[in-house]
Design an enzyme around this catalytic site. Structure first.
Site, PDB file in Angstrom:
ATOM      1  N   GLU A 193       0.800  -1.228   0.000  1.00 21.04           N
ATOM      2  CA  GLU A 193       0.000   0.000   0.000  1.00 21.04           C
ATOM      3  C   GLU A 193       0.836   1.283   0.000  1.00 21.04           C
ATOM      4  O   GLU A 193       0.504   2.239  -0.684  1.00 21.04           O
ATOM      5  CB  GLU A 193      -0.929   0.064   1.223  1.00 21.04           C
ATOM      6  CG  GLU A 193      -2.013  -0.972   1.251  1.00 21.04           C
ATOM      7  CD  GLU A 193      -1.591  -2.196   2.028  1.00 21.04           C
ATOM      8  OE1 GLU A 193      -2.466  -2.941   2.449  1.00 21.04           O
ATOM      9  OE2 GLU A 193      -0.376  -2.407   2.212  1.00 21.04           O
ATOM     10  N   ASP A 237      -2.237  -5.365   3.100  1.00 19.77           N
ATOM     11  CA  ASP A 237      -2.524  -5.680   4.498  1.00 19.77           C
ATOM     12  C   ASP A 237      -3.400  -6.929   4.655  1.00 19.77           C
ATOM     13  O   ASP A 237      -4.225  -7.238   3.775  1.00 19.77           O
ATOM     14  CB  ASP A 237      -3.212  -4.492   5.169  1.00 19.77           C
ATOM     15  CG  ASP A 237      -2.242  -3.350   5.433  1.00 19.77           C
ATOM     16  OD1 ASP A 237      -1.024  -3.593   5.412  1.00 19.77           O
ATOM     17  OD2 ASP A 237      -2.700  -2.220   5.653  1.00 19.77           O
ATOM     18  N   ASP A 249      -6.149  -7.795   5.972  1.00 21.85           N
ATOM     19  CA  ASP A 249      -7.535  -7.638   6.406  1.00 21.85           C
ATOM     20  C   ASP A 249      -8.418  -7.449   5.183  1.00 21.85           C
ATOM     21  O   ASP A 249      -7.968  -7.578   4.037  1.00 21.85           O
ATOM     22  CB  ASP A 249      -7.675  -6.470   7.392  1.00 21.85           C
ATOM     23  CG  ASP A 249      -7.264  -5.137   6.774  1.00 21.85           C
ATOM     24  OD1 ASP A 249      -6.883  -5.109   5.576  1.00 21.85           O
ATOM     25  OD2 ASP A 249      -7.318  -4.116   7.473  1.00 21.85           O
ATOM     26  N   GLU A 256      -9.817  -4.754   3.896  1.00 21.04           N
ATOM     27  CA  GLU A 256      -9.419  -3.658   3.020  1.00 21.04           C
ATOM     28  C   GLU A 256      -8.177  -4.021   2.216  1.00 21.04           C
ATOM     29  O   GLU A 256      -8.054  -3.676   1.042  1.00 21.04           O
ATOM     30  CB  GLU A 256      -9.166  -2.386   3.844  1.00 21.04           C
ATOM     31  CG  GLU A 256     -10.415  -1.785   4.457  1.00 21.04           C
ATOM     32  CD  GLU A 256     -11.440  -1.360   3.421  1.00 21.04           C
ATOM     33  OE1 GLU A 256     -11.073  -0.663   2.468  1.00 21.04           O
ATOM     34  OE2 GLU A 256     -12.612  -1.751   3.567  1.00 21.04           O
ATOM     35  N   TYR A 277       0.565  -5.522  12.921  1.00 23.76           N
ATOM     36  CA  TYR A 277      -0.529  -4.853  12.220  1.00 23.76           C
ATOM     37  C   TYR A 277      -1.497  -4.221  13.211  1.00 23.76           C
ATOM     38  O   TYR A 277      -1.887  -4.853  14.195  1.00 23.76           O
ATOM     39  CB  TYR A 277      -1.262  -5.848  11.323  1.00 23.76           C
ATOM     40  CG  TYR A 277      -2.225  -5.192  10.379  1.00 23.76           C
ATOM     41  CD1 TYR A 277      -1.810  -4.180   9.529  1.00 23.76           C
ATOM     42  CD2 TYR A 277      -3.554  -5.598  10.318  1.00 23.76           C
ATOM     43  CE1 TYR A 277      -2.688  -3.573   8.654  1.00 23.76           C
ATOM     44  CE2 TYR A 277      -4.437  -5.007   9.435  1.00 23.76           C
ATOM     45  CZ  TYR A 277      -3.997  -3.994   8.615  1.00 23.76           C
ATOM     46  OH  TYR A 277      -4.875  -3.386   7.739  1.00 23.76           O
ATOM     47  N   ARG A 330      -4.628  -2.878  12.799  1.00 24.06           N
ATOM     48  CA  ARG A 330      -6.087  -2.961  12.660  1.00 24.06           C
ATOM     49  C   ARG A 330      -6.508  -4.380  13.024  1.00 24.06           C
ATOM     50  O   ARG A 330      -6.468  -5.284  12.192  1.00 24.06           O
ATOM     51  CB  ARG A 330      -6.535  -2.594  11.244  1.00 24.06           C
ATOM     52  CG  ARG A 330      -6.316  -1.122  10.933  1.00 24.06           C
ATOM     53  CD  ARG A 330      -6.922  -0.718   9.599  1.00 24.06           C
ATOM     54  NE  ARG A 330      -6.754   0.715   9.367  1.00 24.06           N
ATOM     55  CZ  ARG A 330      -5.700   1.269   8.763  1.00 24.06           C
ATOM     56  NH1 ARG A 330      -4.721   0.490   8.317  1.00 24.06           N
ATOM     57  NH2 ARG A 330      -5.612   2.568   8.596  1.00 24.06           N
ATOM     58  N   HIS A 374      -6.440 -11.597  13.699  1.00 29.83           N
ATOM     59  CA  HIS A 374      -5.033 -11.219  13.778  1.00 29.83           C
ATOM     60  C   HIS A 374      -4.592 -11.118  15.226  1.00 29.83           C
ATOM     61  O   HIS A 374      -5.405 -11.064  16.149  1.00 29.83           O
ATOM     62  CB  HIS A 374      -4.798  -9.877  13.077  1.00 29.83           C
ATOM     63  CG  HIS A 374      -5.349  -9.826  11.690  1.00 29.83           C
ATOM     64  ND1 HIS A 374      -4.918 -10.657  10.681  1.00 29.83           N
ATOM     65  CD2 HIS A 374      -6.314  -9.041  11.147  1.00 29.83           C
ATOM     66  CE1 HIS A 374      -5.587 -10.382   9.582  1.00 29.83           C
ATOM     67  NE2 HIS A 374      -6.440  -9.416   9.838  1.00 29.83           N
TER      68      HIS A 374
END
Length: 846
Positions: free
Chosen positions: A7, A82, A84, A86, A295, A297, A342
């Site tokens: 990203e 990432d 997740d 998103e 991470y 989130r 996670h």
């Protein structure tokens, strides 16, 4: 060559170091495309088909092209965004774009890692997988749901509710929480109560003894309800001789909190560091990309076993052996709808107790200590309660204290809370035994009033949203920021206050769309989206169920007349807007009609160009009005007095105008006004005095001798000198900046803009240079994008894509503008004559 997509540039740079020369790592700069913000981007009648477009930002388009070009020359594409929903969506968007551009390599793989360390990255590269279609479907469902909610409901608001800007699926529910708390505070009636405390001393140690039994009866919180009762109880304590009757000691144990999740990190950073949720996430993102933390989130509370063992080793290195429990600690989330996909947020290495700088370093310290403390021993405490009675046995004092026998995890970290109790458990008591008679120094009777529930802080709002299962940790920061950007709420002393526009919007949604701002409904939608991500449900079925009910309801409200909507809200909000009056007059009584002897005169909710207000039914004969949200005000004025100016003694008032909130000192033409800046959460009287005193003179310029001023101008906080403005980062800097920094900013501004105007503005892009060597810049102006060479500004035609503009085209536009010469000043038109005048002349001719 193998192409890796992540990203952010910082993440790309770190990973490229780990992978070696055979890998090229490029950043997508987040999402590369989105639903266009217009009708028809999601089409329910076509099985919820969606249109996507690449972001118009020039940097984004350039990067997409760079990715496509690199993909054509690559043998393998590795999507490493990432881990997740998103992140999965970004990988999917990149893949779809490359398919359209026919730039897809022969091999495409997806890898994920929870930390950006060499081991985590290289291990992930050895275990690739395919894209997770369930996660992608959950993203598509959530994105379409939010789009359909916002783009269907917002037009209804624009037409039926003056002043409303937009509504969102999660944002509207968060706003409802804030507004409901505001109502609770307004209807709250404070009760008076008194406490009686004796200041005592024993063996040289002072302590407090609180009266808990009076005249043989146990004292409840509101028992002493007036000064007379309190004074009588105070006299009884003063006259009595109290001896220790009982000393009770109880051991207490406190266990550590689990490592941070996204929401608990936001809450604790707000309490301990004063960070907003969005700032916390920005700092955490930087730490993650630098490889310092895992991470950020996540709603998981458990650490990886290797990290647990590393934390235990770090504890043994720094503390005695009894600070490390015999067995590792394991945690389970208590949050509603927690996925725990996670790890919790933790340092990537417990050998590294510092990382980053500034606010990032502060946040890392918080994460490090919380994670280490989560594996430390239980704290051992001792709570002592001493009971003292007078000879009659009718009056009783009590003293409490707490002693830490073994700190355990408290040696590293102690969790903070929003609701702080008023007990005396933290007091240190002297050693006392039955029969001791502590010396009584003074006795105080103190008046108190019961307090309403506190307004939400960012921390407590995030906590409440999580408890209700509304939204997801990764969305809380953006949800809160949207409420602030829309001016539905304001922040004062780090607490949310509902603005009139927010309260009216909430009332509208509660009355006309009650189901869609219900807490249970919103939480159930989150559960259904989780079912989609888990492969247990189909996202189009979810959308179909939602749309089948939501669309007819929206159409029904859209068919109503605005006046009908206002009437319904007038009745719905009657208890709030028109409460019972203490003087016995009707709740809707109009004071102006009564003063001028008019009959009738009931007050009602009205809609105006700039929002709702309270007006009289006798308008236009009666022009009484007051702001929405000011129940019971009889003079129609803004009831917002903040206090008096410390020097002039004039009253300073807080007001709301067409362009937002402001403060005013004085009245009429001589009144001083200053806008309330959005970046000051704790705006109070002290800040009001500061803003009204602007501009601040820093001193004379060392070259010209003219004053350099700091203030809040048309385009925000800046320093000003002889027509040149140097932009400041925030409002606080206005009152902190010194001469050296101000001169540097002004010099930089002058070099960028020829020494005049808004010199500190950055160009969107530098297209190249003119023959004379001047930069040709693409700028974003007040009236749209334009091209400038520093001397001539040329507007870009509306049908021309600014992102695709070439240097040659820009030079042509500048040349054409220069050939026309400077723009002529428009003459002010004479005031238009009244329309009635021609009719009179015509009548005269007849």
């Amino acid at each position: 060559m193998q192409l890796v997509i992540v990203e952010s540039p910082a993440k790309a740079k770190t990973i490229e170091k780990y992978l070696g020369k055979n890998f090229k790592v490029l950043a997508s700069y987040g999402h590369v495309r989105d639903l266009p913000p217009k009708d028809g981007s999601v089409r329910p009648d076509e099985d919820f088909a969606m249109d996507w477009e690449v972001y118009a930002d020039q940097r984004n388009r350039k990067q997409v092209k760079a990715i496509a070009d690199a993909a054509k020359d690559s043998d393998r594409l590795i999507l490493a965004t990432d881990p997740d929903r998103e992140g999965e969506a970004i990988s999917w968007h990149v893949l779809e774009l490359l398919k359209k551009r026919k730039a897809l390599p022969s091999a495409v793989e997806r890898v994920t890692f929870n930390a950006i360390t060499k081991k985590a990255v290289t291990d992930a590269m050895k275990a690739p997988r395919e894209l997770d279609q369930d996660l992608i479907d959950a993203y598509l469902g959530r994105r379409a749901l939010d789009y359909l909610f916002g783009f269907t409901l917002s037009p209804v608001l624009w037409r039926k509710l003056p002043g409303a800007k937009s509504a969102g699926r999660v944002q509207s529910v968060a706003l409802r929480l804030i507004c409901e708390r505001e109502r609770e505070i307004e209807v709250f009636k404070a009760d008076e109560y008194w406490s009686v405390v004796a200041k005592m001393e024993h063996d040289g140690t002072a302590f407090d003894g609180r009266l808990v039994r009076y005249d043989g009866k146990k004292l409840e919180k509101l028992t002493l309800g007036n000064k007379g009762d309190a004074d009588a109880a105070k006299a009884a304590v003063e006259q009595g001789r109290f001896t220790v009757e009982e000393v009770e000691t109880k051991p207490l144990k406190r266990s550590p909190a689990p490592p941070f999740t996204t929401s608990t990190l936001q809450q604790e950073a707000a309490r301990k560091l004063g960070f907003s949720a969005s700032h916390t996430m920005r700092c955490a993102q930087s730490l993650y990309e630098a490889g310092a933390i895992t991470y950020m989130r996540t709603d998981g509370v458990q650490m990886d076993m290797s990290a647990i063992m590393a934390a235990r080793d770090a504890i043994a290195d720094r503390f005695a052996e009894d600070y490390r429990p015999e067995k590792p600690r394991f945690y389970q989330s208590k949050a509603k709808n927690a996925q725990e996909a996670h790890e919790a947020i933790r340092p990537t290495s417990f050998k590294k107790d510092r990382a980053g700088s500034g606010d990032e370093a502060k946040l890392y310290d918080l994460i490090y200590k919380r994670a280490m403390a989560s594996q430390m021993a239980t704290a051992q405490l001792e709570r002592t309660t001493v009971t003292m009675r007078d000879p009659t046995g009718k009056h009783e004092l009590r003293a409490t204290g707490q002693v830490v026998k073994f700190p355990g995890f408290l040696a590293v970290y102690s969790e903070s809370f929003d609701d702080k109790s008023d007990n005396d458990d933290d007091n240190l008591l002297p050693v006392m035994r039955r029969g001791d008679a502590p010396a009584k120094k003074t006795v105080e009777a103190t008046q108190h009033f019961t307090q309403p529930p506190p307004r939400f802080s960012e921390a407590s709002l995030v906590k409440r949203l999580e408890e209700l299962g509304i939204g997801r940790p990764s969305t809380y920061a953006s949800t809160i920021q949207t409420l602030r950007d829309r001016d539905y709420v304001r922040m004062e002393k780090n607490r949310f206050f509902a603005e009139d526009s927010g309260r009216l919007l909430t009332a509208f949604l509660e009355r006309f769309f009650p189901r869609y701002v219900a807490y249970d409904f919103t939480a159930e939608l989150e559960e259904e989206l989780d079912d989609v991500s888990g492969g247990r449900a189909e996202y189009k079925a979810l959308l179909s169920t939602f749309w089948r009910d939501f669309k007819p309801k929206s159409d029904e409200v859209m068919e109503r007349q605005p006046s009908e909507v206002t009437e319904v809200l007038d009745e719905f909000l009657a208890d709030f807007l028109f409460p019972e009056r203490e003087d016995g007059k009707p709740p809707r009584w109009c004071p102006l009609c009564a003063e001028q002897g008019r009959e009738g005169g009931e007050l009602h909710l009205r809609g105006g160009r700039y929002g709702a207000f309270i007006g009289c039914e006798n308008y236009p004969e009666c022009n009484f009005r007051r702001k929405f949200g000011q129940p019971g005000s009889d003079d129609g004025s803004d009831d917002g007095a903040m206090g008096e100016h410390p020097e002039t003694g004039e009253t300073i008032e807080r007001k709301s105008g067409r362009f937002g909130p402001y403060v005013q000192m004085g009245t009429g033409k001589d009144a001083k006004r200053a806008s309330i800046p959005k970046d000051i959460d704790d705006f109070d009287l002290e800040w009001a005095v500061k803003m009204l005193g602007l501009p601040r003179v820093i001193g004379p310029h060392p070259e010209t001798g003219k004053d350099i001023e700091a203030g809040s101008w048309r385009y925000g906080p800046a320093v000003r000198h002889d027509g040149t403005y140097g932009k400041l980062q925030n409002t606080r800097e206005i009152f902190e900046i010194g001469m050296n920094r101000a001169v540097d900013l002004l010099a930089e501004a002058a070099s960028q803009k020829g020494g005049r105007g808004r010199g500190s503005r950055e160009p969107l892009k530098v297209l190249g240079k003119t023959e004379a060597g001047d930069d040709v810049k693409l700028m974003d102006g007040r009236y749209g994008p334009y091209i400038t060479d520093g001397n001539v500004n040329a507007t870009i035609p509306k049908d021309k894509d600014k992102g695709a503009l070439t240097l040659e085209e820009a030079l042509t536009l500048i040349a054409e503008k220069a050939a026309k010469g400077p723009a002529k000043k428009r003459k002010r038109k004479a005031p238009a004559k009244k329309k009635a005048a021609p009719k009179k002349k015509a009548a005269a001719k007849k």
